[in-house]
Design a protein around this motif. Structure first.
Motif, short mmCIF file in Angstrom:
data_model
loop_
_atom_site.label_atom_id
_atom_site.label_comp_id
_atom_site.label_asym_id
_atom_site.label_seq_id
_atom_site.Cartn_x
_atom_site.Cartn_y
_atom_site.Cartn_z
N TYR A 198 0.85 -1.20 0.00
CA TYR A 198 0.00 0.00 0.00
C TYR A 198 0.89 1.25 0.00
O TYR A 198 0.63 2.20 -0.74
CB TYR A 198 -0.93 -0.02 1.22
CG TYR A 198 -1.85 1.17 1.33
CD1 TYR A 198 -2.86 1.38 0.42
CD2 TYR A 198 -1.71 2.08 2.37
CE1 TYR A 198 -3.72 2.46 0.51
CE2 TYR A 198 -2.56 3.16 2.49
CZ TYR A 198 -3.56 3.35 1.56
OH TYR A 198 -4.40 4.43 1.68
N ARG B 284 0.54 2.99 -3.47
CA ARG B 284 -0.44 4.07 -3.34
C ARG B 284 0.05 5.23 -2.47
O ARG B 284 -0.68 6.20 -2.28
CB ARG B 284 -1.74 3.50 -2.80
CG ARG B 284 -2.31 2.46 -3.80
CD ARG B 284 -3.44 1.67 -3.26
NE ARG B 284 -4.68 2.43 -3.20
CZ ARG B 284 -5.83 1.93 -2.77
NH1 ARG B 284 -5.91 0.69 -2.37
NH2 ARG B 284 -6.90 2.68 -2.74
N ARG B 285 1.25 5.11 -1.95
CA ARG B 285 1.88 6.17 -1.15
C ARG B 285 1.03 6.54 0.07
O ARG B 285 0.93 7.71 0.45
CB ARG B 285 2.21 7.41 -1.98
CG ARG B 285 3.07 7.16 -3.22
CD ARG B 285 4.40 6.50 -2.99
NE ARG B 285 5.22 7.27 -2.07
CZ ARG B 285 6.16 6.74 -1.29
NH1 ARG B 285 6.39 5.45 -1.31
NH2 ARG B 285 6.86 7.48 -0.49
N GLY B 286 0.44 5.51 0.70
CA GLY B 286 -0.33 5.72 1.90
C GLY B 286 0.18 4.81 3.00
O GLY B 286 0.80 3.78 2.74
N SER B 287 -0.07 5.19 4.24
CA SER B 287 0.32 4.37 5.38
C SER B 287 -0.53 4.80 6.57
O SER B 287 -1.47 5.57 6.42
CB SER B 287 1.81 4.54 5.68
OG SER B 287 2.24 3.55 6.60
N LYS C 8 -10.52 8.60 8.87
CA LYS C 8 -9.08 8.87 8.99
C LYS C 8 -8.39 8.11 10.12
O LYS C 8 -7.17 8.18 10.24
CB LYS C 8 -8.84 10.37 9.23
CG LYS C 8 -9.29 11.26 8.10
CD LYS C 8 -9.03 12.73 8.43
CE LYS C 8 -9.55 13.63 7.33
NZ LYS C 8 -9.32 15.04 7.67
N HIS D 284 -4.52 7.62 9.36
CA HIS D 284 -4.18 7.33 7.97
C HIS D 284 -3.41 8.51 7.38
O HIS D 284 -3.80 9.67 7.55
CB HIS D 284 -5.45 7.07 7.14
CG HIS D 284 -5.14 6.76 5.73
ND1 HIS D 284 -5.41 7.64 4.71
CD2 HIS D 284 -4.57 5.67 5.17
CE1 HIS D 284 -5.02 7.08 3.56
NE2 HIS D 284 -4.50 5.89 3.83
N ASP E 88 -1.18 10.34 4.07
CA ASP E 88 -0.73 10.47 2.69
C ASP E 88 0.77 10.69 2.80
O ASP E 88 1.22 11.71 3.34
CB ASP E 88 -1.41 11.67 2.02
CG ASP E 88 -0.95 11.87 0.58
OD1 ASP E 88 0.23 11.61 0.25
OD2 ASP E 88 -1.78 12.33 -0.23
N THR F 207 -5.09 11.99 6.13
CA THR F 207 -6.00 12.05 4.99
C THR F 207 -7.01 10.91 5.08
O THR F 207 -6.74 9.91 5.74
CB THR F 207 -5.19 11.97 3.67
OG1 THR F 207 -6.03 12.22 2.57
CG2 THR F 207 -4.51 10.63 3.51
#
Length: 180
Positions: free
Chosen positions: A57, A61-64, A96, A122, A124, A131
């Motif tokens: 992920y 998708r550059r999310g964590s 979030k 969450h 970005d 985000t």
């Protein structure tokens, strides 16, 4: 294009078996408190990896998600080479945040060594700001929450750290039938 399957969640999620490593033992002869968090963190990664919040992920998708608050109770010592498993219960989530509860259990004897209540945000990773979760992750969290909602709410959730004043302690002892 292959259709994505909705994950199936066990209630609670149970991590793979892990072992207390020799390097984690402190001068008291038991696992140092920092390594309880290592075990909790590994279980969080395993459990929330199932909803799509794993290393791929971040890469794709550059999310964590980041820890915002943790409350840990140490109940029983762990010693070198003890096998452990960690359970994870999703307590709640919103667009979030995720609120969860964990227990480290001795893998063969079943007793609880420590509990942890956590709140994660969450992120970005491009902006490093909080985000909303994407729709697919929200849907997976909803499935996990539905599975976990059948579990009893852990009594230690929302616990406050502090030393009770003497009158509150006496009142608690009297109402419980215990005298000192």
């Amino acid at each position: 294009m292959e259709k994505k399957r909705t994950p199936i969640f066990f209630a609670p999620f149970v991590s793979s078996t892990m072992e207390v490593l020799p390097a984690w033992i402190d001068y008291n002869g038991h696992m140092n408190m920092a390594y309880y968090h290592v075990l909790f963190d590994r279980a969080v990664e395993e459990g929330f990896g199932l909803v799509g919040l794993g290393p791929d992920y971040l890469e794709e998708r550059r999310g964590s998600f980041f820890a915002a608050e943790i409350h840990t109770l140490y109940k029983r010592e762990l010693k070198m080479r003890d096998p452990v498993r960690v359970t994870l219960q999703l307590v709640d989530f919103d667009e979030k945040r995720v609120h969860f509860y964990l227990e480290i259990r001795h893998a063969t004897e079943g007793w609880v060594a420590a509990t942890s209540e956590g709140l994660s945000l969450h992120m970005d990773m491009r902006t490093r700001k909080v985000t909303p979760f994407p729709e697919d992750i929200m849907a997976n969290l909803a499935v996990m929450k539905a599975a976990h909602s059948r579990l009893a709410r852990p009594e230690v959730l929302g616990r406050v750290i502090g030393i009770p004043n003497k009158s509150a302690l006496n009142e608690q002892l009297v109402t419980s039938g215990t005298r000192h």
